[in-house]
Design an enzyme around this catalytic site. Structure first.
Site, short mmCIF file in Angstrom:
data_model
loop_
_atom_site.label_atom_id
_atom_site.label_comp_id
_atom_site.label_asym_id
_atom_site.label_seq_id
_atom_site.Cartn_x
_atom_site.Cartn_y
_atom_site.Cartn_z
N HIS A 1 19.86 -52.07 72.91
CA HIS A 1 19.28 -53.51 73.26
C HIS A 1 18.42 -53.83 72.02
O HIS A 1 17.33 -54.35 72.31
CB HIS A 1 19.04 -53.94 74.52
CG HIS A 1 17.73 -52.87 75.27
ND1 HIS A 1 16.73 -52.55 74.66
CD2 HIS A 1 18.05 -52.35 76.56
CE1 HIS A 1 16.13 -51.99 75.66
NE2 HIS A 1 17.06 -51.46 76.69
N HIS B 1 14.45 -46.28 88.66
CA HIS B 1 14.85 -47.79 87.84
C HIS B 1 16.32 -47.89 87.70
O HIS B 1 16.94 -46.78 87.41
CB HIS B 1 14.00 -47.45 86.57
CG HIS B 1 14.37 -48.74 85.54
ND1 HIS B 1 14.59 -50.07 85.79
CD2 HIS B 1 14.46 -48.56 84.24
CE1 HIS B 1 14.69 -50.59 84.75
NE2 HIS B 1 14.72 -49.69 83.75
N GLU C 1 18.11 -49.36 85.41
CA GLU C 1 19.00 -49.77 84.56
C GLU C 1 19.81 -48.68 83.95
O GLU C 1 19.58 -47.47 84.46
CB GLU C 1 17.74 -49.91 83.14
CG GLU C 1 18.42 -50.37 81.92
CD GLU C 1 17.47 -50.78 80.75
OE1 GLU C 1 16.24 -50.66 81.00
OE2 GLU C 1 18.00 -51.32 79.83
N ASP D 1 20.63 -46.65 81.70
CA ASP D 1 20.29 -45.59 81.10
C ASP D 1 19.76 -44.30 82.03
O ASP D 1 19.66 -43.23 81.86
CB ASP D 1 19.69 -45.75 79.94
CG ASP D 1 18.07 -46.47 80.35
OD1 ASP D 1 18.36 -47.37 81.29
OD2 ASP D 1 17.18 -46.24 79.36
N HIS E 1 9.67 -52.13 82.89
CA HIS E 1 9.99 -53.43 82.43
C HIS E 1 10.81 -54.02 83.25
O HIS E 1 11.36 -55.25 82.58
CB HIS E 1 10.15 -52.95 80.90
CG HIS E 1 11.61 -52.55 80.85
ND1 HIS E 1 12.63 -53.09 80.21
CD2 HIS E 1 12.10 -51.48 81.29
CE1 HIS E 1 13.55 -52.52 80.05
NE2 HIS E 1 13.34 -51.50 80.97
N ASP F 1 10.44 -45.35 82.90
CA ASP F 1 10.45 -45.92 81.40
C ASP F 1 8.85 -45.71 80.75
O ASP F 1 8.44 -45.94 79.66
CB ASP F 1 10.72 -47.21 81.28
CG ASP F 1 12.41 -47.44 81.30
OD1 ASP F 1 12.91 -46.39 80.69
OD2 ASP F 1 12.92 -48.47 81.42
N TYR G 1 8.17 -47.57 70.84
CA TYR G 1 8.65 -47.85 72.14
C TYR G 1 7.91 -48.83 72.94
O TYR G 1 8.55 -49.80 73.55
CB TYR G 1 8.76 -46.39 72.99
CG TYR G 1 9.19 -46.47 74.45
CD1 TYR G 1 10.59 -45.98 74.56
CD2 TYR G 1 8.45 -46.96 75.48
CE1 TYR G 1 10.98 -46.02 75.90
CE2 TYR G 1 8.98 -46.75 76.50
CZ TYR G 1 10.24 -46.45 76.81
OH TYR G 1 10.74 -46.28 78.17
N HIS H 1 12.15 -41.00 79.29
CA HIS H 1 12.49 -40.73 77.84
C HIS H 1 11.67 -39.78 77.06
O HIS H 1 10.49 -40.02 77.02
CB HIS H 1 12.48 -42.08 77.09
CG HIS H 1 13.69 -42.99 78.03
ND1 HIS H 1 14.98 -42.82 77.60
CD2 HIS H 1 13.47 -44.20 78.57
CE1 HIS H 1 15.64 -43.77 78.32
NE2 HIS H 1 14.86 -44.76 78.82
FE1 FEO Z 1 14.51 -49.64 81.46
FE2 FEO Z 1 14.98 -46.44 80.16
O1 FEO Z 1 15.46 -48.00 80.90
#
Ligand code: FEO
Length: 393
Positions: A25, A79, A81, A83, A146, A165, A193, A224
């Site tokens: 993104h 989370h 999202e 990923d 986030h 995250d 990041y 991550h």
């Molecule tokens: Fe908000 Fe690593 O996804």
């Protein structure tokens, strides 16, 4: 082939390494990415987070290095999202008895759209706990760090925080811990990041960091990059500093130029900041990574954005940058819009309007120059910028 790595007794890293991913993104990841998942071997076997769709084979193989995935009792989705949760359906196919633990109400609402209403969830409010045997997991909601659904999971027995995250870095690496790589490069990665993922939510993140400060910690295991083991204090200190979004005495000048006149305006502005003693970085947007520019914007007191006027608007590189800046821009900065034009200075006016809408204080009228190099105009521009700095001191 894919192995699990024990990070604490009975806690295994079973994540996936996205060696060749370069983009998420708007954010370029020149060093790839790692999506971390963790397997806790307790009376109830618990998986913390999953991975990007397409990587579930790697995840399941790493889990199988420790235990048959069919024996997993809980999957904690910190989370939703994609990923971290986009592969949930496929992981659940291999772990059919697993219940999905998610934040209530936001995580629950999102995961129901992925997995259907009939799926058995364990919705958790902030502060709720779940006993999985000798461990009791605690869930702390971290909304807007986030996404609205974000939460972190803490194991007091292990003194481990699974922070999702928060505190992440985009880095594909064979290492698992912070002290196994160069600290400067690691913190630069963590800052990039933060600037590109977390910055718009700095206020909410500061609250999350304050909550994390209350915990007894030996590891912060983000979703991550590397696990914080030796630099926990330093990354918490950095997050507190970054969340403050205190501008430094620095400037960013970012532009795109058709035939060079806008570039020379950018140089005049840059030289003015230099002469005024303000640290400055100059970027031709077309030659630059906008997510690198954003790291400089995060610190800068002054942000100057330029474009030649083209088809009554800005050049595409400046347009892309403005779109990205609008979403991420820190508040309390001074903006300058500039650019050359042929018969109507539409580009600089558009830049000024977008920047003002993004919260910048536009201290100067849009700075323009027509057609050719305007030596006198650039001298005036130089003076306008040095005067602006003097007025702000
Ligand atoms: Fe908000 Fe690593 O996804």
């Amino acid at each position: 082939m894919f192995k699990a790595y024990e990070i604490k007794p009975d806690i295994y890293w079973v994540g996936v390494i996205e060696w060749n991913e370069r983009y998420i993104h708007g954010f370029t990841m020149p060093q790839g990415s790692t999506n971390n998942a963790f397997l806790i071997m307790d009376e109830s076997i618990t998986l913390i987070d999953t991975c990007t769709p397409g990587f579930e084979g790697e995840l399941l193989e790493r889990i199988a290095d420790v235990v048959d995935p069919a024996r997993i009792n809980y999957i904690v989705s910190n989370h939703s999202e994609k990923d971290h949760a986009g592969s949930l359906a496929k992981v659940l196919a291999a772990a059919p008895q697993a219940k999905v633990v998610t934040s209530d109400p936001k995580g629950l609402a999102i995961l129901k759209t992925y997995l259907g209403e009939e799926r058995e969830f364990v919705p958790v409010r902030s502060g709720d706990t779940l006993s999985i045997g000798k461990r009791t997991l605690q869930f702390i909601h971290t909304p807007m760090v986030h996404w609205p659904d974000n939460m972190v999971t803490y194991s007091a027995v292990d003194k481990v925080l699974f922070s999702n995250d928060a505190f992440g870095q985009f880095l594909a690496t064979s290492h698992r811990f912070d002290d196994e790589v160069d600290a400067c490069a690691l913190f630069a990665n963590a800052k990039k990041y933060f600037a590109n993922i977390i910055m718009p939510f700095a206020r909410q993140t500061a609250k999350a960091v304050a909550a994390v400060r209350e915990l007894d910690l030996e590891l912060i295991a983000p979703a991550h990059g590397l696990i914080w083991r030796s630099s926990i204090e330093r990354i918490l200190d950095q997050y507190e500093q970054w969340c403050a979004l205190e501008p430094q005495d620095s400037a960013v000048v970012a532009y795109s130029s058709m035939y060079g006149a806008t570039e020379r305006m950018a140089q005049a502005i840059t030289e003015a900041f230099m002469a005024a003693g303000v640290a400055v970085r100059l970027f031709d947007i077309r030659q630059s990574d906008i997510s690198d520019i954003m790291v400089e914007v995060m610190d800068a007191k002054y942000v100057a954005v330029g474009s030649s006027t083209h088809n009554n608007t800005v050049l595409p590189p400046t347009g892309e940058f403005l779109t990205y800046l609008k979403g991420l821009a820190p508040k309390g900065r001074t903006g300058i819009a500039f650019g050359s034009y042929g018969w109507a200075a539409a580009g600089p006016k558009e830049i000024s309007s977008v920047m003002e809408g993004a919260g910048f204080t536009m201290a100067l009228e849009p700075q323009t120059c027509d057609w050719n190099d305007d030596v006198a105009g650039n001298e005036a521009l130089f003076k306008a910028v040095t005067d602006l700095v003097a007025d702000n001191r």
